[in-house]
Design a protein around this motif. Structure first.
Motif, PDB file in Angstrom:
ATOM      1  N   VAL A 122     -92.444  48.392   6.667  1.00  0.00           N
ATOM      2  CA  VAL A 122     -92.790  49.563   7.475  1.00  0.00           C
ATOM      3  C   VAL A 122     -91.655  50.575   7.431  1.00  0.00           C
ATOM      4  N   SER A 123     -92.014  51.824   7.659  1.00  0.00           N
ATOM      5  CA  SER A 123     -91.021  52.897   7.657  1.00  0.00           C
ATOM      6  C   SER A 123     -90.244  52.900   8.969  1.00  0.00           C
TER       7      SER A 123
ATOM      8  N   THR B 178     -92.426  54.506  11.707  1.00  0.00           N
ATOM      9  CA  THR B 178     -93.410  53.586  12.289  1.00  0.00           C
ATOM     10  C   THR B 178     -92.719  52.607  13.222  1.00  0.00           C
TER      11      THR B 178
ATOM     12  N   CYS C  13     -93.598  52.201  17.154  1.00  0.00           N
ATOM     13  CA  CYS C  13     -93.989  50.879  17.663  1.00  0.00           C
ATOM     14  C   CYS C  13     -93.026  50.387  18.736  1.00  0.00           C
TER      15      CYS C  13
ATOM     16  N   ARG D  20     -98.570  51.618   8.429  1.00  0.00           N
ATOM     17  CA  ARG D  20     -98.594  52.264   9.746  1.00  0.00           C
ATOM     18  C   ARG D  20     -99.633  51.644  10.681  1.00  0.00           C
TER      19      ARG D  20
ATOM     20  N   GLU E 186    -104.500  52.901  12.830  1.00  0.00           N
ATOM     21  CA  GLU E 186    -103.491  53.555  12.019  1.00  0.00           C
ATOM     22  C   GLU E 186    -102.675  54.527  12.870  1.00  0.00           C
TER      23      GLU E 186
ATOM     24  N   ASN F  67    -100.439  57.353  12.671  1.00  0.00           N
ATOM     25  CA  ASN F  67     -99.928  58.349  11.731  1.00  0.00           C
ATOM     26  C   ASN F  67     -98.667  59.038  12.223  1.00  0.00           C
ATOM     27  N   ASP F  68     -98.525  59.191  13.521  1.00  0.00           N
ATOM     28  CA  ASP F  68     -97.328  59.773  14.111  1.00  0.00           C
ATOM     29  C   ASP F  68     -97.343  59.460  15.597  1.00  0.00           C
TER      30      ASP F  68
END
Length: 110
Positions: free
Chosen positions: A15-16, A19, A23, A67, A81, A83-84
């Protein structure tokens, strides 16, 4: 979830940092809810209401997409999902739904 070549465990996705940050915000909120605790599991964070797992959030790894979060509605796992950080309120609504169902008896228990 995609299974690994050996068929034993699903392949988990990195994961980025974005993300992970979003989270973390979700996790902080979930841990304020009554009877909720979290445990690390395969690079994800599993969230429990009492003994029932109701959500999985990416930490170092994700399940289906980089994501995606997972939440359990009844006997089925669903994904959402992220996204932001604008998706946080929708994610919280879905997690709240899973949380509410986490202590209801299943069909097997009735």
């Amino acid at each position: 979830m995609a299974e690994s070549a050996s068929g034993k465990r699903p392949k988990l996705i990195l994961v980025s940092s974005e993300t992970r940050r979003v989270c973390l915000l979700l996790a902080e909120e979930l841990l304020r809810w009554p009877e909720v605790n979290a445990r690390t599991m395969f690079g994800l964070r599993a969230f429990y209401r009492a003994a029932a797992v109701f959500a999985m959030l990416p930490d170092k790894r994700a399940l289906k997409t980089p994501r995606g979060i997972a939440y359990k509605l009844g006997d089925k796992w669903q994904s959402f999902e992220l996204n932001d950080e604008h998706g946080v309120s929708e994610a919280l609504a879905r997690l709240n739904q899973a949380y509410a169902l986490a202590t209801l008896p299943t069909r097997k228990d009735r």
